[in-house]
Write a protein that holds these residues in place. Structure first.
Motif, PDB file in Angstrom:
ATOM      1  N   PHE A 233       0.802  -1.583   0.081  1.00  0.00           N
ATOM      2  CA  PHE A 233      -0.052  -0.127   0.123  1.00  0.00           C
ATOM      3  C   PHE A 233       0.785   1.528  -0.324  1.00  0.00           C
ATOM      4  CE2 PHE A 233      -2.230  -3.330   2.822  1.00  0.00           C
ATOM      5  CZ  PHE A 233      -3.348  -3.450   1.655  1.00  0.00           C
ATOM      6  N   LYS A 234       1.736   1.540   0.527  1.00  0.00           N
ATOM      7  CA  LYS A 234       2.750   2.532   0.800  1.00  0.00           C
ATOM      8  C   LYS A 234       3.396   2.990  -0.496  1.00  0.00           C
ATOM      9  CE  LYS A 234       3.744   2.387   5.881  1.00  0.00           C
ATOM     10  NZ  LYS A 234       5.052   2.477   7.291  1.00  0.00           N
ATOM     11  N   ASN A 235       4.203   1.490  -1.696  1.00  0.00           N
ATOM     12  CA  ASN A 235       4.495   1.727  -2.453  1.00  0.00           C
ATOM     13  C   ASN A 235       3.093   2.833  -2.994  1.00  0.00           C
ATOM     14  OD1 ASN A 235       6.250   0.572  -1.046  1.00  0.00           O
ATOM     15  ND2 ASN A 235       6.280  -0.865  -2.925  1.00  0.00           N
ATOM     16  N   ILE A 236       2.273   2.535  -3.491  1.00  0.00           N
ATOM     17  CA  ILE A 236       0.831   2.908  -4.543  1.00  0.00           C
ATOM     18  C   ILE A 236       0.703   4.355  -4.051  1.00  0.00           C
ATOM     19  CG2 ILE A 236      -1.354   2.486  -4.949  1.00  0.00           C
ATOM     20  CD1 ILE A 236      -1.171  -0.649  -4.662  1.00  0.00           C
ATOM     21  N   SER A 237       0.944   4.657  -2.248  1.00  0.00           N
ATOM     22  CA  SER A 237      -0.147   6.014  -2.599  1.00  0.00           C
ATOM     23  C   SER A 237       0.309   6.739  -2.923  1.00  0.00           C
ATOM     24  CB  SER A 237      -0.075   5.523  -0.665  1.00  0.00           C
ATOM     25  OG  SER A 237       1.232   5.968   0.190  1.00  0.00           O
ATOM     26  N   PRO A 238       1.417   7.571  -3.240  1.00  0.00           N
ATOM     27  CA  PRO A 238       2.027   8.349  -3.860  1.00  0.00           C
ATOM     28  C   PRO A 238       1.364   8.963  -5.330  1.00  0.00           C
ATOM     29  CG  PRO A 238       4.339   7.025  -2.919  1.00  0.00           C
ATOM     30  CD  PRO A 238       2.883   6.479  -2.634  1.00  0.00           C
ATOM     31  N   LEU A 239       0.859   7.674  -5.903  1.00  0.00           N
ATOM     32  CA  LEU A 239       0.585   7.562  -7.077  1.00  0.00           C
ATOM     33  C   LEU A 239      -1.348   8.221  -6.509  1.00  0.00           C
ATOM     34  CD1 LEU A 239       1.508   4.862  -9.254  1.00  0.00           C
ATOM     35  CD2 LEU A 239       2.227   6.846  -8.984  1.00  0.00           C
ATOM     36  N   LEU A 240      -1.670   8.330  -5.757  1.00  0.00           N
ATOM     37  CA  LEU A 240      -2.873   8.770  -5.296  1.00  0.00           C
ATOM     38  C   LEU A 240      -3.186  10.488  -5.435  1.00  0.00           C
ATOM     39  CD1 LEU A 240      -4.015   7.008  -2.237  1.00  0.00           C
ATOM     40  CD2 LEU A 240      -4.674   6.705  -4.177  1.00  0.00           C
ATOM     41  N   ASP A 241      -1.575  11.054  -5.509  1.00  0.00           N
ATOM     42  CA  ASP A 241      -1.772  12.444  -5.193  1.00  0.00           C
ATOM     43  C   ASP A 241      -0.888  13.660  -6.551  1.00  0.00           C
ATOM     44  OD1 ASP A 241      -0.488  15.453  -4.387  1.00  0.00           O
ATOM     45  OD2 ASP A 241      -0.121  15.102  -2.380  1.00  0.00           O
ATOM     46  N   ARG A 242      -1.144  13.849  -7.083  1.00  0.00           N
ATOM     47  CA  ARG A 242      -1.029  14.426  -8.472  1.00  0.00           C
ATOM     48  C   ARG A 242       0.209  15.265  -7.803  1.00  0.00           C
ATOM     49  NH1 ARG A 242      -6.040  14.791 -10.033  1.00  0.00           N
ATOM     50  NH2 ARG A 242      -6.468  12.908 -12.430  1.00  0.00           N
ATOM     51  N   LEU A 243       0.445  15.811  -6.344  1.00  0.00           N
ATOM     52  CA  LEU A 243       1.651  16.827  -6.593  1.00  0.00           C
ATOM     53  C   LEU A 243       3.432  15.583  -6.150  1.00  0.00           C
ATOM     54  CD1 LEU A 243       3.630  19.497  -5.868  1.00  0.00           C
ATOM     55  CD2 LEU A 243       1.784  18.954  -3.481  1.00  0.00           C
ATOM     56  N   GLN A 244       3.299  14.755  -5.682  1.00  0.00           N
ATOM     57  CA  GLN A 244       4.171  13.251  -5.692  1.00  0.00           C
ATOM     58  C   GLN A 244       4.272  12.629  -6.813  1.00  0.00           C
ATOM     59  OE1 GLN A 244       3.366  10.807  -1.958  1.00  0.00           O
ATOM     60  NE2 GLN A 244       1.696  12.185  -1.527  1.00  0.00           N
ATOM     61  N   ILE A 245       3.247  12.445  -7.952  1.00  0.00           N
ATOM     62  CA  ILE A 245       3.544  12.564  -8.476  1.00  0.00           C
ATOM     63  C   ILE A 245       4.043  13.004  -9.779  1.00  0.00           C
ATOM     64  CG2 ILE A 245       2.870  11.666 -11.445  1.00  0.00           C
ATOM     65  CD1 ILE A 245      -0.157  10.288  -9.847  1.00  0.00           C
ATOM     66  N   GLN A 246       3.980  14.717  -9.216  1.00  0.00           N
ATOM     67  CA  GLN A 246       4.880  15.543  -9.787  1.00  0.00           C
ATOM     68  C   GLN A 246       6.325  15.209  -9.791  1.00  0.00           C
ATOM     69  OE1 GLN A 246       4.291  17.352 -12.438  1.00  0.00           O
ATOM     70  NE2 GLN A 246       6.356  18.766 -12.321  1.00  0.00           N
ATOM     71  N   GLU A 247       6.499  15.012  -8.038  1.00  0.00           N
ATOM     72  CA  GLU A 247       7.669  14.897  -7.765  1.00  0.00           C
ATOM     73  C   GLU A 247       8.600  13.971  -8.242  1.00  0.00           C
ATOM     74  OE1 GLU A 247       7.028  15.573  -3.934  1.00  0.00           O
ATOM     75  OE2 GLU A 247       6.234  17.268  -3.422  1.00  0.00           O
ATOM     76  N   ILE A 248       8.551  12.456  -8.371  1.00  0.00           N
ATOM     77  CA  ILE A 248       8.189  11.485  -8.372  1.00  0.00           C
ATOM     78  C   ILE A 248       9.126  11.800 -10.546  1.00  0.00           C
ATOM     79  CG2 ILE A 248       7.649   9.143  -9.843  1.00  0.00           C
ATOM     80  CD1 ILE A 248       5.938   9.144  -7.300  1.00  0.00           C
ATOM     81  N   LEU A 249       8.396  12.257 -11.065  1.00  0.00           N
ATOM     82  CA  LEU A 249       8.685  12.552 -12.424  1.00  0.00           C
ATOM     83  C   LEU A 249       9.942  13.157 -12.514  1.00  0.00           C
ATOM     84  CD1 LEU A 249       5.239  12.781 -14.295  1.00  0.00           C
ATOM     85  CD2 LEU A 249       6.840  10.322 -13.875  1.00  0.00           C
ATOM     86  N   VAL A 250       9.298  14.454 -11.705  1.00  0.00           N
ATOM     87  CA  VAL A 250      10.747  15.469 -12.458  1.00  0.00           C
ATOM     88  C   VAL A 250      11.940  14.978 -11.647  1.00  0.00           C
ATOM     89  CG1 VAL A 250      12.163  17.662 -10.752  1.00  0.00           C
ATOM     90  CG2 VAL A 250       9.655  17.494 -11.349  1.00  0.00           C
ATOM     91  N   ARG A 251      12.074  14.068 -10.706  1.00  0.00           N
ATOM     92  CA  ARG A 251      13.851  13.071 -10.970  1.00  0.00           C
ATOM     93  C   ARG A 251      14.249  12.007 -12.063  1.00  0.00           C
ATOM     94  NH1 ARG A 251      10.425  12.082  -5.666  1.00  0.00           N
ATOM     95  NH2 ARG A 251      10.474  10.024  -6.369  1.00  0.00           N
ATOM     96  N   LEU A 252      12.887  12.394 -13.030  1.00  0.00           N
ATOM     97  CA  LEU A 252      13.646  11.320 -14.406  1.00  0.00           C
ATOM     98  C   LEU A 252      13.923  12.062 -14.993  1.00  0.00           C
ATOM     99  CD1 LEU A 252      10.503   9.142 -14.844  1.00  0.00           C
ATOM    100  CD2 LEU A 252      12.404   8.071 -13.986  1.00  0.00           C
ATOM    101  N   GLN A 253      14.273  13.580 -15.325  1.00  0.00           N
ATOM    102  CA  GLN A 253      14.650  14.240 -15.975  1.00  0.00           C
ATOM    103  C   GLN A 253      16.018  14.522 -16.690  1.00  0.00           C
ATOM    104  OE1 GLN A 253      11.247  18.041 -15.879  1.00  0.00           O
ATOM    105  NE2 GLN A 253      12.879  18.683 -15.266  1.00  0.00           N
ATOM    106  N   GLY A 254      16.967  13.895 -15.729  1.00  0.00           N
ATOM    107  CA  GLY A 254      17.948  13.749 -16.008  1.00  0.00           C
ATOM    108  C   GLY A 254      18.394  12.289 -17.187  1.00  0.00           C
TER     109      GLY A 254
END
Length: 501
Positions: free
Chosen positions: A262-283
């Motif tokens: 459940f804890k691994n899924i919970s960030p995908l409930l929040d579009r702000l957290q999703i954005q933070e995850i995606l920003v880390r891929l920008q390299g």
């Protein structure tokens, strides 16, 4: 293969009929008992051979009722004739007993019939009988909802020791979508998986102790998410009683295999957290190749602040922007969005707050849907929203509101031609597959999906959405379902390997 012989199941009609309204004497019209419809629906895609048998005592209208109401023919079920004379078993049943592993489920006790069944190596399951049966060879259960779990346990016993039982929990429409594609067989899959639905009508702890692992869509069981609370599982999230019990079970047995935690899924409930995850891929993306990035975005708590336009500029946002609720899924209005073309249109906007403002990217009306299923990555191309200029011309100086699951404005054929539609050649597939691998590692998820658009002009690859356990219906079943089973099996073996070490 886990079991070499096919599995046959015969349901006595008494099991399906309401004892008050169906199958009794007199002129009372027959009716299905509670739970019978769900049972028949699930057995339809079980990969078992299923037949229904009516006894001589039942009124003749019962057979007609079952054929019409239960859609026996369309479900692929066989309706067996009533036993007669000295031959209690139909010829088909005798033949099945020679070549198949056979089960008979009933809610009435006919000692002669049960004795003959057992003499031909049938396993008998007695359901909700008034006093049960003392026959040691008969499996007694109290509720119809226990039948599939009991049947799964018995099928596992006749298979090899490597057969695994997977309990699953998700809403009915999603379950049906997966089941009708063959994803949830009760007969063991090629790599030895048996799938059984978890019933919230029965004590969950006893069910969970009998399965080897759980696969779930926890967002189907969310009752409410507090938008004013930082979404950090389980903080701010209210679940159904059944899902809450599963969560408590996992807290008590942390080594139990669940796909996914459940804890691994919970960030995908929040579009702000999703954005933070995606920003880390920008390299990602070497010089001379396409650039992979997250969309520019901004969180807002209201739409009338005097500083809104300044905040947008600081976030590198310009009109038009897509306005999305911060809560990404699990609640009714999570997919209610708007495309805003100018600052005045924020007045009286109905999108729930807090919200995320996200840049609108002209992408030639094509979106690339990626699915990570275990170690494999699939993708499909779908028509998407037109470019901003086309949308603005049809908006009538109003924000364009829509539900992204139901009413997403998709480009017309004329607009697709006008936009000079992109094809697969515009996609740097290696770049996105590299992103998928990094997402899998950082999220710790077995099955997830994300959407990519390719920006016109710059060629930037922008990930605009990230979600858990998508339907991956755009991927052919012949590829997706084996990958789905392999991912589940590998996740279980990896989990057990870590526990042992």
């Amino acid at each position: 293969m886990a079991t070499e012989r096919p599995v046959r199941l015969v349901l006595d009609a008494s099991l399906l009929l309401d004892p008050v309204g169906g199958g009794g004497a007199g002129e009372v019209a027959p009716a299905l008992r509670p739970g019978a419809e769900a049972l028949l629906r699930r057995l339809r895609y079980s990969n078992l051979g299923v037949a229904i048998c009516c006894s001589e005592e039942m009124p003749t209208n019962v057979s007609d009722f079952l054929e019409k109401t239960a859609n026996l023919h369309s479900f692929g079920y066989t309706l067996l004739p009533a036993p007669s004379g000295n031959h209690l078993l139909d010829e088909s049943m005798l033949e099945w007993s020679r070549s198949s592993s056979c089960f008979y489920a009933t809610s009435r006790i006919d000692e002669d019939l049960l004795s003959e069944l057992q003499s031909h190596n049938w396993r008998v399951i007695a359901v909700d009988t008034e006093h049960g049966t003392k026959d040691s060879g008969v499996v007694n259960i109290s509720k119809l909802q226990e039948l599939l779990l009991t049947l799964s346990i018995l099928i596992k016993e006749i298979g090899s020791s490597s057969v695994l039982m997977v309990g699953y929990s998700m809403k009915q429409s999603r379950e049906q979508d997966f089941a009708k594609r063959g994803a949830f067989p009760l007969y063991p899959s090629k790599n030895g998986l048996i799938f059984v639905p978890l019933s919230f009508e029965l004590p969950l702890a006893s069910q969970l102790h009998k399965v080897d692992m759980i696969i779930h869509k926890m967002t189907d069981e969310i009752i409410n998410i507090d938008p004013n609370c930082s979404i950090n599982f389980p903080q701010g999230i209210s679940f159904s009683a059944g899902m809450s019990e599963i969560i408590r079970f996992m807290e008590q047995y942390p080594d139990f295999c669940i796909i996914d935690p459940f804890k691994n899924i919970s960030p995908l409930l929040d579009r702000l957290q999703i954005q933070e995850i995606l920003v880390r891929l920008q390299g990602l993306g070497a010089e001379g190749r396409s650039k992979l990035r997250a969309p520019h975005s901004l969180k807002v708590k209201n739409f009338h602040g005097s500083e809104l336009q300044k905040q947008m500029a600081e976030a590198n946002l310009s009109f038009p922007v897509i306005v999305k609720p911060q809560v990404a899924c699990g609640v009714a209005d999570a997919h209610n969005m708007a495309l805003v073309f100018q600052i005045e249109e924020f007045s009286n906007l109905s999108v729930p707050l807090p919200a995320i403002l996200q840049e609108y990217i002209d992408h030639g009306s094509k979106i690339f849907k990626f699915y990570a299923i275990g170690d494999k990555v699939f993708h499909a191309v779908k028509n998407s929203m037109p470019n901003a200029s086309l949308l603005k011309s049809s908006s009538g100086d109003e924000p364009l509101t829509f539900n992204s699951l139901k009413t997403l404005p998709v480009a017309t054929k004329e607009q697709l031609l006008q936009n000079r539609v992109q094809d697969n050649k515009s996609l740097d597939i290696d770049l996105v597959q590299e992103a998928a691998k990094l997402l899998k590692e950082s999220l710790g998820l077995t099955i997830f999906g994300f959407d990519v658009v390719v920006q016109e002009g710059s060629g930037d690859h922008v990930i605009v959405d990230l979600n858990y356990l998508p339907s991956f219906k755009e991927v052919p079943d012949s590829e997706a379902i084996p990958a789905f089973w392999d991912a589940i099996r590998q996740s279980y073996e990896s989990k057990k390997g870590k526990v042992q070490t």
